[in-house]
Write a protein that holds these residues in place. Structure first.
Motif, mmCIF file in Angstrom:
data_model
loop_
_atom_site.group_PDB
_atom_site.id
_atom_site.type_symbol
_atom_site.label_atom_id
_atom_site.label_comp_id
_atom_site.label_asym_id
_atom_site.label_seq_id
_atom_site.Cartn_x
_atom_site.Cartn_y
_atom_site.Cartn_z
ATOM 1 N N TYR A 113 0.842 -1.189 0.000
ATOM 2 C CA TYR A 113 0.000 0.000 0.000
ATOM 3 C C TYR A 113 0.880 1.243 0.000
ATOM 4 C CZ TYR A 113 -4.072 -2.819 1.533
ATOM 5 O OH TYR A 113 -5.096 -3.727 1.638
ATOM 6 N N VAL A 131 -4.032 0.314 6.076
ATOM 7 C CA VAL A 131 -3.137 -0.634 6.760
ATOM 8 C C VAL A 131 -3.873 -1.326 7.905
ATOM 9 C CG1 VAL A 131 -1.091 -0.771 8.247
ATOM 10 C CG2 VAL A 131 -0.979 0.471 6.067
ATOM 11 N N SER A 144 4.096 -0.776 3.462
ATOM 12 C CA SER A 144 3.288 0.417 3.191
ATOM 13 C C SER A 144 4.216 1.622 3.259
ATOM 14 C CB SER A 144 2.142 0.554 4.187
ATOM 15 O OG SER A 144 2.634 0.782 5.488
#
Length: 179
Positions: A113, A131, A144
């Motif tokens: 992400y 998340v 992420s």
């Protein structure tokens, strides 16, 4: 390895689309055998989700198709746009519809992400939400990363990073998909 990459934005000129595309290029340069499919969520536009509309329409084919796209990939790369501190309405809507097909939207796929914004915050609020919800929606989150001040750190004309440190961080994040 097939990677599905998309920006959680409906804007044609989305900086998150530019980021996810550049991140996908970094992944491809690290492993040329990786196949990248860049998806545009505008191709999955649906009526505003509600339980009433779901009773009326059932599960729309576009929601099933979005779910199937994720299912056909080996990994997922998403860059989240932040609208007023949360998901864009376009992404939230397709996500809501898709979660009715099956709540395990990400189907245990390895995922990375990303997020970015014009400001120093780098869309951290929406990235934090994504998340935190990843385990519930069965994303196997590998990394992420928030990219702050997109315009200062990315050259849109050449579709490349201006900041080598950020480029290295993005490359490290996306290559975590390789195992």
């Amino acid at each position: 390895m097939k990677v599905l990459a998309f920006a959680a934005s409906s804007s044609r000129n989305s900086i998150n689309k530019k980021l996810v595309s550049a991140a996908a290029d970094l992944l491809k340069s690290a492993s040329p055998s990786v196949e990248i499919e860049l998806l545009d969520i505008n191709d999955y536009e649906l009526p505003l989700f509600s339980e009433d509309r779901e009773k009326e329409l059932g599960q729309p084919e576009l929601a099933k198709a979005f779910y199937d796209k994720i299912g056909s990939a080996d990994a997922v790369l998403v860059s989240y746009a932040e609208h007023n501190g949360t998901y864009s309405a376009a992404f939230k809507n397709i996500f809501d519809w898709t979660s009715r097909v099956h709540y395990q939207v990400f189907q245990n796929k390895p995922a990375v992400y990303l997020s970015t914004s014009p400001g120093k915050g780098g869309a951290k609020s929406v990235l934090t939400q994504a998340v935190n919800s990843a385990p519930h929606f069965k994303a196997d989150l590998k990394a992420s990363l928030s990219v702050p001040s997109f315009g200062e750190n990315f050259d849109v004309e050449s579709n490349s990073f201006r900041n080598d440190e950020i480029k290295a961080e993005v490359k490290m994040a996306v290559t975590s998909l390789l195992g």
